[in-house]
Design an enzyme around this catalytic site. Sequence first.
Site, mmCIF file in Angstrom:
data_model
loop_
_atom_site.group_PDB
_atom_site.id
_atom_site.type_symbol
_atom_site.label_atom_id
_atom_site.label_comp_id
_atom_site.label_asym_id
_atom_site.label_seq_id
_atom_site.Cartn_x
_atom_site.Cartn_y
_atom_site.Cartn_z
ATOM 1 C CG ASP A 1 -9.088 31.849 61.022
ATOM 2 O OD1 ASP A 1 -7.982 31.774 60.469
ATOM 3 O OD2 ASP A 1 -9.246 31.764 62.252
ATOM 4 C CG HIS B 1 -6.477 30.554 64.505
ATOM 5 N ND1 HIS B 1 -6.839 31.238 63.377
ATOM 6 C CD2 HIS B 1 -5.211 30.954 64.787
ATOM 7 C CE1 HIS B 1 -5.841 32.017 63.000
ATOM 8 N NE2 HIS B 1 -4.839 31.860 63.835
#
Length: 331
Positions: A162, A190
């Site tokens: 990410d 996440h």
Amino acid sequence: MSTNSSGPLKVAVTGAAGQIGYSLLFRIASGAIAGDRPVELRLLEIEPALKALEGVVMELDDCAFPNLAGIEIGSDPEKIFDGANLALLVGARPRGPGMERGDLLSANGAIFTAQGQALNKVAADDVRIGVTGNPANTNALIAASNAPDIPKERFSALTRLDHNRAISQLAAKTGAKVTDIKKMTIWGNHSATQYPDIFHAEIAGRNAAEVVGDQAWIADTFIPTVAKRGAAIIDARGASSAASAASATCDAARDWLNGTPEGDWVSMAVVSDGSYGVQEGLVSSFPVTTRDGNWEIVQGLEIDEFSRGKIDASVAELADEKNAVTELGLI
Ligand SMILES: NC(=O)C1=CN([C@@H]2O[C@H](COP(=O)(O)OP(=O)(O)OC[C@H]3O[C@@H](n4cnc5c(N)ncnc54)[C@H](O)[C@@H]3O)[C@@H](O)[C@H]2O)C=CC1
Ligand SMILES: O=C([O-])CC(=O)C(=O)O
């Protein structure tokens, strides 16, 4: 711990015959984590996948990697984790079209319970454990809870993908080089609730949010693009991200063991000590610096109302996941 110690770094990888494994093993063997230090790969798979894994091992052999000191494969975690200095827990059931991470909690809970227990028994005293398999944060929590003799700080879940996605999107928007972008932060889970935060990031030394100068782009384009990138890749590829996940897994492990550069930090999901109001004990992503295999949460960042709301929403999801796995008796 650092990769400068003598002897090969023993790296255990689970789900080694999977999609991520097919990229990850070759990166590790060519030095992406340990540089010039030899590595020994210890590869765990379920029994039915061992034949495919043998094929992958044949390919690893065929690369004649100079620093690949040995390969062991098997389906017994207590054998494969024996003496591991680094365990990369990738093997899990991946999300398919239309599935949310919550659906994966119980399917994967059993895997991370057993692997936590095995690591507790046989891993090296200096083991570091990186969890990539989803739902990564809560899987890390489950593994840590089932490994009472391993300090909780040794477990981390992957939000580096990410982080890297956020850097790439910001670079594309501003025309900056990815290497000019520092101090990116991913907060929380996440998952699609994650909060990619550019208010503390810098582009060539200037505040990134000021360089962008467009709150609507941050709120309506940047954040959802980064947070939903995994789903976009599943839609496009018909399979979840693999090479980029492998790359991020290497980046995260390398920086954990070798340290973050001066003037920068990385995002890692680590057990919360209550910093930034994140409930203690949850495995949540923070800005961290690392040194000698240890991490520290960057302190003192100002969190405005916008950021507060985003962090709280993702942390609430983590608390829900924790409650769900507590009810399932996994932690
Ligand atoms: N944290 C992140 O940024 C990302 C996480 N992921 C996650 O990584 C995981 C792996 O993804 P892929 O490699 O694409 O999946 P895959 O299905 O291609 O491979 C998973 C492998 O794990 C193996 N496996 C299942 N149970 C196991 C066990 N108990 N022990 C050892 N191996 C076991 C399977 O046999 C399979 O070969 C998924 O959970 C996926 O959602 C994927 C992309 C990014
Ligand atoms: O979204 C998924 O299922 C795979 C993943 O974690 C990602 O690409 O970030």
